[in-house]
Design a protein around this motif. Structure first.
Motif, PDB file in Angstrom:
ATOM      1  N   PHE A 103       0.829  -1.199   0.000  1.00 53.75           N
ATOM      2  CA  PHE A 103       0.000   0.000   0.000  1.00 53.75           C
ATOM      3  C   PHE A 103       0.867   1.254   0.000  1.00 53.75           C
ATOM      4  CE2 PHE A 103      -2.778  -3.218   1.754  1.00 53.75           C
ATOM      5  CZ  PHE A 103      -4.028  -2.910   1.212  1.00 53.75           C
ATOM      6  N   GLU A 104       0.332   2.301  -0.596  1.00 49.90           N
ATOM      7  CA  GLU A 104       0.950   3.625  -0.495  1.00 49.90           C
ATOM      8  C   GLU A 104       0.356   4.288   0.740  1.00 49.90           C
ATOM      9  OE1 GLU A 104       2.000   7.412  -0.405  1.00 49.90           O
ATOM     10  OE2 GLU A 104      -0.109   7.053  -0.907  1.00 49.90           O
ATOM     11  N   PRO A 105       1.165   4.710   1.724  1.00 48.76           N
ATOM     12  CA  PRO A 105       0.657   5.154   3.032  1.00 48.76           C
ATOM     13  C   PRO A 105      -0.375   6.274   2.959  1.00 48.76           C
ATOM     14  CG  PRO A 105       3.016   4.808   3.148  1.00 48.76           C
ATOM     15  CD  PRO A 105       2.646   4.674   1.704  1.00 48.76           C
ATOM     16  N   THR A 106      -0.114   7.309   2.171  1.00 43.20           N
ATOM     17  CA  THR A 106      -1.040   8.439   2.124  1.00 43.20           C
ATOM     18  C   THR A 106      -2.414   8.018   1.615  1.00 43.20           C
ATOM     19  OG1 THR A 106       0.805   9.954   1.714  1.00 43.20           O
ATOM     20  CG2 THR A 106      -1.401  10.762   1.218  1.00 43.20           C
TER      21      THR A 106
ATOM     22  N   VAL B 116       4.734  -1.411   2.658  1.00 47.96           N
ATOM     23  CA  VAL B 116       4.837  -0.246   1.779  1.00 47.96           C
ATOM     24  C   VAL B 116       5.739  -0.594   0.602  1.00 47.96           C
ATOM     25  CG1 VAL B 116       5.524   2.181   1.594  1.00 47.96           C
ATOM     26  CG2 VAL B 116       4.484   1.320   3.720  1.00 47.96           C
ATOM     27  N   ALA B 117       5.252  -0.366  -0.592  1.00 49.38           N
ATOM     28  CA  ALA B 117       6.015  -0.714  -1.792  1.00 49.38           C
ATOM     29  C   ALA B 117       7.357   0.002  -1.820  1.00 49.38           C
ATOM     30  CB  ALA B 117       5.202  -0.350  -3.041  1.00 49.38           C
ATOM     31  N   ASN B 118       8.394  -0.748  -2.198  1.00 44.34           N
ATOM     32  CA  ASN B 118       9.744  -0.212  -2.386  1.00 44.34           C
ATOM     33  C   ASN B 118      10.371   0.312  -1.091  1.00 44.34           C
ATOM     34  OD1 ASN B 118       9.564  -0.657  -5.245  1.00 44.34           O
ATOM     35  ND2 ASN B 118       8.384   1.244  -5.404  1.00 44.34           N
ATOM     36  N   LYS B 119       9.837  -0.114   0.049  1.00 49.50           N
ATOM     37  CA  LYS B 119      10.416   0.256   1.343  1.00 49.50           C
ATOM     38  C   LYS B 119      10.974  -0.997   2.003  1.00 49.50           C
ATOM     39  CE  LYS B 119       9.782   4.701   2.374  1.00 49.50           C
ATOM     40  NZ  LYS B 119      10.834   5.571   2.924  1.00 49.50           N
TER      41      LYS B 119
END
Length: 344
Positions: free
Chosen positions: A265-268, A292-295
């Motif tokens: 998911f994208e947090p915002t 979170v993607a790419n984290k």
């Protein structure tokens, strides 16, 4: 052998109990602390957060010192859940300096304290003190007890008026049992509002019980530990709404829903969706972990009302699935509705 001093940390959903314990474990001043966490729901968010504090010595297994009970509210499952767990911990009391019990936000503290009168527990442990954590902004907004001025006016007009909801009774019982009240999220209100909340709390508390402001759980251990109150011996001074009842009932409509997904998911965007859900559903608390993607790190997400906080607590482990795990606690929540709102 010495009795283990036990500190019970109670408070409503989202008040900051786990944050407080996490800070205490990371600043334990050499104390060997055991923690018992009572979750409401099957996904163990709070216990995992505490186990990931990375404060245990190399020879210690954090699984041994942090025990999680997820099969119901402790005040209702004392005999089935709490008693056998305490027996196991008491067998190791030569390696434990003190114990913390984090109750669920739906638990009454007094029935739990009464369990320490059982001879099998009394010989090995004592309740050092009860800490009640209170969300200042929520109280000021009337989320828990309604508008402060209106409630006071109601009581003055008719002190026998039966106006409490189960949540309000629970909050009052948590205050009545306290040896210390920690007032959290004080930075979210102005000074006049803070003073108003503090003044109201002092009216509700027993004489001598202090109210201490605390942000992000940052408070010295010496303030929380060492009350030597032996609470189980003086329960008569801590009145409860349920003192005359043999058993008590929770609001049966309060439930928890677990959402587990392999999706990133994208947090915002996720928080925006959660705020929309909160507007349409009666949700008291949202907590969990987010992929979170790419984290490379896991995000911790916590929400109370329309307020959401997040932070990255640790890197994802090589052998664990990167899953999003969220727990929703509220009234009459339905799995399919929440999933539809999140995945839309």
């Amino acid at each position: 052998m010495h009795k283990i001093p036990v500190t019970i940390i109670t408070g409503f959903l989202g008040a900051g109990k786990t944050t407080l314990i996490r800070h205490l474990l990371q600043n334990n001043q050499g104390r060997r602390i055991a923690v018992l966490v009572n979750e409401f729901g099957e996904v163990g968010i709070d216990g995992e957060l505490l186990r990931d504090c990375q404060i245990c010595d190399e020879q210690d297994n954090p699984t041994d010192n942090i025990v999680e009970l997820t099969n119901g509210c402790l005040c209702c499952t004392v005999q089935e859940e709490f008693y056998p767990t305490m027996q196991q911990l008491l067998e190791r009391r030569d390696r434990i300096d003190c114990m913390l019990i984090e109750t669920s936000g739906l638990a009454l503290p007094k029935p739990l304290v009464q369990a320490f009168r059982w001879q099998e527990i009394r010989n090995g442990a004592t309740v050092d003190g009860v800490i009640t954590v209170v969300d200042c902004q929520a109280v000021a907004a009337g989320t828990l007890v309604g508008d402060l001025e209106a409630l006071e006016a109601q009581r003055q007009a008719d002190p026998n008026l039966e106006h409490e909801t189960p949540i309000e009774e629970l909050f009052e019982d948590q205050l009545a049992c306290a040896d210390l009240v920690l007032l959290t999220k004080t930075d979210l209100v102005d000074e006049p509002t803070l003073s108003k909340v503090q003044a109201w709390l002092h009216k509700e508390l027993r004489s001598g019980v202090k109210v201490v402001a605390c942000q992000e759980g940052k408070i010295k251990p010496d303030v929380l530990l060492g009350f030597n109150a032996a609470v189980e011996d003086n329960l008569a001074s801590r009145p409860s709404h349920h003192d005359s009842e043999e058993e008590h009932d929770h609001d049966d409509e309060i439930n928890s829903i677990q959402l587990i997904s392999d999706r990133a998911f994208e947090p915002t965007l996720l928080i925006k969706k959660l705020k929309t859900i909160v507007e349409t559903e009666e949700i008291y608390r949202i907590k969990g972990f987010v992929n979170v993607a790419n984290k490379p790190m896991r995000m911790v997400l916590q929400g109370v009302g329309d307020r959401f906080d997040s932070f990255y607590d640790r890197p994802w482990k090589r052998d664990e699935f990167r899953q999003t795990k969220l727990v929703f606690i509220g009234r009459s929540l339905k799995q399919e509705q929440l999933e539809a709102a999140i995945y839309s």
